[in-house]
Scaffold this active site. Sequence first.
Site, mmCIF file in Angstrom:
data_model
loop_
_atom_site.group_PDB
_atom_site.id
_atom_site.type_symbol
_atom_site.label_atom_id
_atom_site.label_comp_id
_atom_site.label_asym_id
_atom_site.label_seq_id
_atom_site.Cartn_x
_atom_site.Cartn_y
_atom_site.Cartn_z
ATOM 1 N N THR A 1 -6.922 -6.073 4.263
ATOM 2 C CA THR A 1 -6.206 -4.975 3.485
ATOM 3 C C THR A 1 -6.011 -5.423 1.841
ATOM 4 O OG1 THR A 1 -4.178 -6.266 3.790
ATOM 5 C CG2 THR A 1 -4.704 -4.757 5.533
ATOM 6 N N MET B 1 -2.729 -1.527 -0.156
ATOM 7 C CA MET B 1 -1.939 -0.594 0.778
ATOM 8 C C MET B 1 -2.409 -1.226 2.273
ATOM 9 S SD MET B 1 0.245 1.635 -0.066
ATOM 10 C CE MET B 1 0.912 0.301 -1.228
ATOM 11 N N HIS B 2 -1.321 -2.119 2.815
ATOM 12 C CA HIS B 2 -1.486 -2.913 3.912
ATOM 13 C C HIS B 2 -1.753 -1.962 5.322
ATOM 14 C CE1 HIS B 2 -1.380 -6.396 1.306
ATOM 15 N NE2 HIS B 2 -0.054 -5.880 1.008
ATOM 16 N N ASP B 3 -0.580 -1.264 5.521
ATOM 17 C CA ASP B 3 -0.186 -0.694 6.846
ATOM 18 C C ASP B 3 -0.947 0.407 6.981
ATOM 19 O OD1 ASP B 3 3.437 -1.271 6.578
ATOM 20 O OD2 ASP B 3 1.625 -2.675 7.181
ATOM 21 N N CYS C 1 -4.067 1.083 6.950
ATOM 22 C CA CYS C 1 -5.159 0.252 7.337
ATOM 23 C C CYS C 1 -5.160 0.190 8.989
ATOM 24 C CB CYS C 1 -5.419 -0.937 6.867
ATOM 25 S SG CYS C 1 -5.885 -1.059 5.390
#
Length: 310
Positions: A195, A241-243, A245
């Site tokens: 991420t 932007m982690h989530d 993904c």
Amino acid sequence: MARPIIIDCDPGVDDCFALLTALASPEELEIKGICTVAGNVPVETCTKNALGLLTFTGRTDIPVYQGCPRPIQEAPVFASHIHGETGLGAARLPEPVVDARPEHAVAFLIDTLRSASPASITLVPTGPLTNLGLALVEAPDIAEAIAEIVIMGGAFETGGNITETAEFNMYADPHAADIVMSCGRPITLIGLDATLKFRCTVERMKMLSDARHKTTDLISEMIGHVNDIYGEIYGEDGAAMHDPCTIGYLLAPHLFEARTAHVRVETEGRRGHTAVDVHLLGDAKPNVNWVDGLDAPRLFELLLSRITRL
Ligand code: RIB
Ligand code: CA
């Protein structure tokens, strides 16, 4: 046939990005419910944000279930210094026009999975794993109904983002994460190694504003706040932007790189450290599909094309 999913989240700026992408993909994803958990901000705020997002998108038919207000054993840790007190950065959502359902998120997970066919429901946790961890302890039989668990969490070669070795979701509730890692069902773990390659760069922020769409305007205000906070650290690259993904992986797994690994979550000593063993040393058996790479330009293109449908 759309894939039935349950999203378990702590919205949270990047959780909102993930939720919007899932809401914009009804052909591929059937959202059975949204669970909230204490993480970025207190669980009541997460719940209000989830309900506000459903109000914003007109999808108040999707049920929201409030979950645990704190981790199983640890005291709660929040990230409002990143996501803002509201959890929405600089953005505002409409006042929710619906309430969360009365059932607790853990009860919803148990009831829904108990009445589902084997390997039929995909779980998508994008916050601390407290709800799922407790559901698995209370009702281990529910594991059979889980098709896959696609988690945002963990860190290996990149190091952590809340301690030098731990990623936030794993750190917040390491005991729950440890329970989930050993549940025996297929787990895809999308960690910081992947991420942190998905940044909201100046160019991508311009693409969001150039789209001139209510949803990209909302996301811009959210991410712009986080970019400002991280300015000194990430500079032009922008915040990760982690989530989203997780949803991107469900929609287009070919945009990601993964390898099997054995992952253990440390609950003592290096709290929340994910010991990622890709060499399967000793008698370690693979329990995770460890995602550590992605095609950022094509992933952003996919997410942008989806959220502008709303
Ligand atoms: O470490 C990143 C994760 O922690 C993301 O899910 C973010 O929303 C926070 O919950
Ligand atoms: Ca999150």
